[in-house]
Design a protein around this motif. Structure first.
Motif: not given
Lengths: 149, 131
Positions: B95-99, B107-112
């Protein structure tokens, strides 16, 4: 054990390779990438590319496959104990099947953290197609020092 | 399609349980045939509990998360830190979000995240915003 500081700045032998179309398709398939430009050459050409496009992370393994573990062994490390800590890509141009790609890599840094228990190796790579600069890669590998554990 | 806004969340990408067969297939297709991804004994000699997923397979899934975002145009940069092992058999949610949004890029921050809630990879991507 410490990695000899002389490795910092070591330029590796360039790797030159071409990626067959089927290899790009196989990679796209295994990662679940459904974008047609990665597996259908007609779709890629319709989108303005000369052939199927390599997915964004594919370049990493292609270089590793050719280089193998030589550098780690030369540094005195057990490849099984080396973990991939970080990876980055900076994209300048798209990369496609069938092109001659040249990977120019350097050991950018070697450093220790946590009182010497962790050792890090940084490799930076620039990928070219002829004179065109395509992508920059940076990988950070980490080794837990067995002697200080 | 409306312009992206800071805080917008990316549609989640679910990765089904990663099998040994999948790891073999990825080893061949990617070029990374490190035995820790293929052989339990080798993984244990490497200090792990057993076979683990390639960080780069997780990063590839994060890459799909980014490039399938409807507002994503060309990818400018993409980076990830591998923060915990992903044992074979793990399910992973990306998932992720726009930062930030500026000058035609986002710039997108994402994580698994593993099914037990542990984050296995954190990353950031910069994409041109599709108009």
């Amino acid at each position: 054990m410490m990695i000899a500081p002389e490795f910092v700045g070591k330029r590796l032998e360039p790797v030159v390779l071409r990626v067959p179309r089927e290899r790009v398709v196989a990679f796209a398939r295994v990662i679940g990438e459904v974008g047609a430009v990665h597996w259908d050459v007609e779709a890629a050409r319709a989108a303005g590319y000369p052939d199927v496009v390599l997915p964004p992370t594919m370049l990493f393994g292609l270089e590793l496959e050719v280089r193998g573990e030589e550098l780690l062994v030369e540094m005195g490390l057990d490849p099984l104990r080396v973990l991939h800590a970080e990876q980055s890509f900076t994209y300048h141009r798209s990369v496609h099947a069938g092109e001659e790609l040249r990977f120019e890599s350097v050991v950018a840094d070697v450093y220790r953290r946590m009182g010497g228990r962790l050792e890090f190796v940084v490799q930076e790579t620039a990928v070219y197609r002829g004179g065109e600069h395509l992508v920059d890669l940076r990988q950070v590998l980490v080794i837990e020092d067995e002697e200080t554990v | 399609m409306s312009a992206p806004v800071v805080g917008d969340r990316l549609a989640v990408v679910e990765v089904a349980a990663i099998s040994r067969e999948k790891l073999r297939e990825f080893a061949v297709a990617s070029g990374d045939d490190n035995p820790v991804h293929l052989d339990d004994e080798a993984a244990r000699r490497g200090g792990l509990d057993g076979v683990v997923t390639h960080g780069m397979l997780v990063m590839a899934h994060l890459g799909r998360l980014v490039t399938s975002w409807p507002a994503a145009g060309e990818l400018r940069s993409f980076k990830a830190r591998f923060t915990a092992p992903t044992p074979v058999g793990s399910r992973v949610t990306c998932g992720g979000k726009v930062v930030s949004v500026e000058a035609g890029t986002a710039r997108l921050q994402v994580a698994a995240v593993r099914e037990d809630g542990v984050t296995v990879a954190r990353g950031e991507a910069v994409v041109e915003v599709r108009v």
